[in-house]
Design a protein around this motif. Structure first.
Motif, PDB file in Angstrom:
ATOM      1  N   MET A 184       0.856  -1.194   0.000  1.00  0.00           N
ATOM      2  CA  MET A 184       0.000   0.000   0.000  1.00  0.00           C
ATOM      3  C   MET A 184       0.892   1.245   0.000  1.00  0.00           C
ATOM      4  N   ARG A 185       0.582   2.183  -0.858  1.00  0.00           N
ATOM      5  CA  ARG A 185       1.317   3.445  -0.920  1.00  0.00           C
ATOM      6  C   ARG A 185       0.632   4.435   0.021  1.00  0.00           C
ATOM      7  N   ILE A 186       1.353   4.865   1.048  1.00  0.00           N
ATOM      8  CA  ILE A 186       0.790   5.735   2.080  1.00  0.00           C
ATOM      9  C   ILE A 186       1.427   7.117   1.975  1.00  0.00           C
ATOM     10  N   LEU A 187       0.582   8.125   1.799  1.00  0.00           N
ATOM     11  CA  LEU A 187       1.036   9.510   1.832  1.00  0.00           C
ATOM     12  C   LEU A 187       0.903  10.028   3.260  1.00  0.00           C
ATOM     13  N   VAL A 188       2.007  10.518   3.814  1.00  0.00           N
ATOM     14  CA  VAL A 188       2.008  11.134   5.138  1.00  0.00           C
ATOM     15  C   VAL A 188       2.250  12.627   4.952  1.00  0.00           C
ATOM     16  N   HIS A 189       1.295  13.436   5.394  1.00  0.00           N
ATOM     17  CA  HIS A 189       1.420  14.892   5.256  1.00  0.00           C
ATOM     18  C   HIS A 189       1.322  15.528   6.630  1.00  0.00           C
ATOM     19  N   GLU A 190       2.460  16.050   7.120  1.00  0.00           N
ATOM     20  CA  GLU A 190       2.474  16.832   8.354  1.00  0.00           C
ATOM     21  C   GLU A 190       2.425  18.288   7.942  1.00  0.00           C
ATOM     22  N   PHE A 191       1.376  18.979   8.311  1.00  0.00           N
ATOM     23  CA  PHE A 191       1.052  20.285   7.745  1.00  0.00           C
ATOM     24  C   PHE A 191       2.131  21.334   8.004  1.00  0.00           C
ATOM     25  N   VAL A 192       2.619  21.434   9.240  1.00  0.00           N
ATOM     26  CA  VAL A 192       3.504  22.538   9.605  1.00  0.00           C
ATOM     27  C   VAL A 192       4.866  22.422   8.928  1.00  0.00           C
ATOM     28  N   SER A 193       5.505  21.254   9.048  1.00  0.00           N
ATOM     29  CA  SER A 193       6.835  21.084   8.449  1.00  0.00           C
ATOM     30  C   SER A 193       6.761  20.554   7.024  1.00  0.00           C
ATOM     31  N   GLY A 194       5.570  20.135   6.588  1.00  0.00           N
ATOM     32  CA  GLY A 194       5.430  19.477   5.304  1.00  0.00           C
ATOM     33  C   GLY A 194       4.973  20.346   4.161  1.00  0.00           C
ATOM     34  N   GLY A 195       5.024  21.674   4.324  1.00  0.00           N
ATOM     35  CA  GLY A 195       4.720  22.557   3.208  1.00  0.00           C
ATOM     36  C   GLY A 195       3.413  23.298   3.306  1.00  0.00           C
ATOM     37  N   GLY A 196       2.629  23.064   4.348  1.00  0.00           N
ATOM     38  CA  GLY A 196       1.354  23.753   4.471  1.00  0.00           C
ATOM     39  C   GLY A 196       1.481  25.231   4.763  1.00  0.00           C
ATOM     40  N   LEU A 197       2.665  25.660   5.223  1.00  0.00           N
ATOM     41  CA  LEU A 197       2.872  27.066   5.583  1.00  0.00           C
ATOM     42  C   LEU A 197       3.990  27.698   4.765  1.00  0.00           C
ATOM     43  N   VAL A 198       4.224  27.191   3.571  1.00  0.00           N
ATOM     44  CA  VAL A 198       5.247  27.778   2.702  1.00  0.00           C
ATOM     45  C   VAL A 198       4.933  29.254   2.474  1.00  0.00           C
ATOM     46  N   GLY A 199       5.951  30.084   2.617  1.00  0.00           N
ATOM     47  CA  GLY A 199       5.764  31.517   2.423  1.00  0.00           C
ATOM     48  C   GLY A 199       5.291  32.241   3.657  1.00  0.00           C
ATOM     49  N   GLN A 200       5.062  31.508   4.750  1.00  0.00           N
ATOM     50  CA  GLN A 200       4.612  32.110   5.997  1.00  0.00           C
ATOM     51  C   GLN A 200       5.638  31.858   7.098  1.00  0.00           C
ATOM     52  N   VAL A 201       5.583  32.699   8.123  1.00  0.00           N
ATOM     53  CA  VAL A 201       6.431  32.484   9.291  1.00  0.00           C
ATOM     54  C   VAL A 201       5.891  31.297  10.072  1.00  0.00           C
ATOM     55  N   VAL A 202       6.767  30.377  10.438  1.00  0.00           N
ATOM     56  CA  VAL A 202       6.368  29.168  11.151  1.00  0.00           C
ATOM     57  C   VAL A 202       6.796  29.283  12.609  1.00  0.00           C
ATOM     58  N   GLN A 203       5.849  29.083  13.506  1.00  0.00           N
ATOM     59  CA  GLN A 203       6.156  29.135  14.935  1.00  0.00           C
ATOM     60  C   GLN A 203       7.152  28.028  15.283  1.00  0.00           C
ATOM     61  N   PRO A 204       8.292  28.379  15.881  1.00  0.00           N
ATOM     62  CA  PRO A 204       9.341  27.377  16.127  1.00  0.00           C
ATOM     63  C   PRO A 204       8.878  26.162  16.911  1.00  0.00           C
ATOM     64  N   SER A 205       8.031  26.345  17.921  1.00  0.00           N
ATOM     65  CA  SER A 205       7.597  25.208  18.729  1.00  0.00           C
ATOM     66  C   SER A 205       6.746  24.241  17.912  1.00  0.00           C
ATOM     67  N   LEU A 206       5.855  24.783  17.066  1.00  0.00           N
ATOM     68  CA  LEU A 206       5.025  23.918  16.233  1.00  0.00           C
ATOM     69  C   LEU A 206       5.875  23.184  15.201  1.00  0.00           C
ATOM     70  N   LEU A 207       6.878  23.881  14.648  1.00  0.00           N
ATOM     71  CA  LEU A 207       7.770  23.243  13.682  1.00  0.00           C
ATOM     72  C   LEU A 207       8.550  22.105  14.344  1.00  0.00           C
ATOM     73  N   ARG A 208       9.080  22.374  15.521  1.00  0.00           N
ATOM     74  CA  ARG A 208       9.882  21.368  16.228  1.00  0.00           C
ATOM     75  C   ARG A 208       9.058  20.111  16.506  1.00  0.00           C
TER      76      ARG A 208
END
Length: 345
Positions: free
Chosen positions: A1-25
């Motif tokens: 089975m091919r499984i796509l895993v998408h973590e929003f914060v580090s996975g590109g959901g906030l490209v072009g935006q400032v990312v809160q360090p704690s959420l990124l970590r």
């Protein structure tokens, strides 16, 4: 089975935006652990997304795709997979919205249904839900963040200081404040309005005790507690999660697990890995929130079970198929961990 895993914060959901360090970590730590566990299960191919600003270190077998928050690209990624596992904050309805996209595509969603996510993440409605099934929850009031200061004074009279103030829909400690007086209460409300743009906030009587969480597996109807975990929470300024310990040795650990299971089973459609936050007082387990997603405690649970041959991701996949273990695995090792996934000596 091919499984796509998408973590929003580090996975590109906030490209072009400032990312809160704690959420990124925390997001990157959960993603790295999850894809490593999934890649260890025979018969699956794992693909994950990354924000080009935040390189990932994952097993060679994991396919990494640079993602730039394009709806068309996300739809194409979903269609390329047999199943999708999402890790995203509830803030602003993000997790529910992404889950609904997967559901509409017809691709299998490895997690809670979008409707269950909306119910679980509605902090304003959770108190009445828990009250109906007899589960302890902090005394709560709902108020407009842009309303008159007289409304805040009334809430303060009802609850008494200190007061916990949080967005009506948020994730973890994000946007959570402890107000010890009227000045701090006004500041907390102003920050929530500025940072979250919400019309209402949740005000709760502060419950002193031991912060804890329960990691669970759910099959949509039933739930099983895997472990009770201690939490380290900083209350200087906005709340900040600093990590925890698995398992938590506490006189009320059994009651915490039972309360978490009942809270989880009160929301139909919760599937896979689910977390429940609590405070353990001297006399009761008080449920604070239900998290319909992977939580940072996953890092501690997987480390504590590492020597026993149990793969938490594999158990969560089975739960999504309706298969729960007959009993939780025995945890005979205590693990302390940071929010960033580092295991402490």
């Amino acid at each position: 089975m091919r499984i796509l895993v998408h973590e929003f914060v580090s996975g590109g959901g906030l490209v072009g935006q400032v990312v809160q360090p704690s959420l990124l970590r925390e997001g990157r730590a959960m993603l790295t652990a999850l894809v490593s566990d999934l890649a260890a299960i025979p018969g699956h191919r794992i693909v994950t997304t990354t924000d080009p600003r935040f390189p990932l270190i994952v097993p060679d077998a994991v396919e990494v795709v640079a993602f730039r928050a394009s709806a068309a690209t996300f739809r194409a990624l979903i269609r390329s997979a047999d199943a999708v596992w999402l890790v995203a904050p509830e803030t602003g309805g993000c997790l529910a919205r992404l889950s609904a996209r997967v559901e509409r595509s017809g691709v299998r969603l490895l997690g809670s249904t979008s409707s269950a996510i909306r119910r679980a993440s509605d902090k304003a409605a959770l108190p009445s839900r828990l009250a109906r099934i007899g589960i302890a929850h902090p005394t709560t009031r709902i108020g407009a963040v842009g309303g008159p200061r007289g409304l805040l004074r009334g809430i303060a009279r009802d609850l008494g200081y200190p007061i916990v103030v949080k967005p009506a829909r948020g994730a973890g400690c994000d946007g959570v404040w402890l107000a010890r007086n009227a000045r701090e209460l006004g500041h907390a409300v102003d920050q929530i309005r500025q940072d979250h743009g919400l019309g209402v906030a949740v005000f709760q009587r502060y419950v002193p005790g031991t912060p804890a969480s329960v990691a669970l597996l759910a099959d949509g109807k039933r739930a099983l507690a895997l472990s009770v975990n201690g939490q380290r929470i900083s209350r200087t300024g906005p709340f900040s999660y600093r990590g925890g310990i698995t398992p938590l040795a506490h006189p009320l650990s059994k009651q915490a697990a039972q309360a978490a299971v009942r809270a989880c089973e009160s929301i139909a459609g919760l599937r896979g890995y689910v977390g429940v936050d609590l405070v353990l007082t001297r006399t009761e387990a008080v449920v604070i929130e239900v998290n319909p997603r992977l939580t940072t405690a996953y890092l501690g649970v997987r480390a504590a079970l590492a020597g026993s041959g149990h793969n938490v991701a594999a158990m969560a996949l089975a739960a999504c198929r309706g298969i729960l273990p007959r009993k939780p695995p025995v945890i005979d090792r205590s693990v302390r961990f940071t929010a960033g996934g580092r295991i402490l000596p």
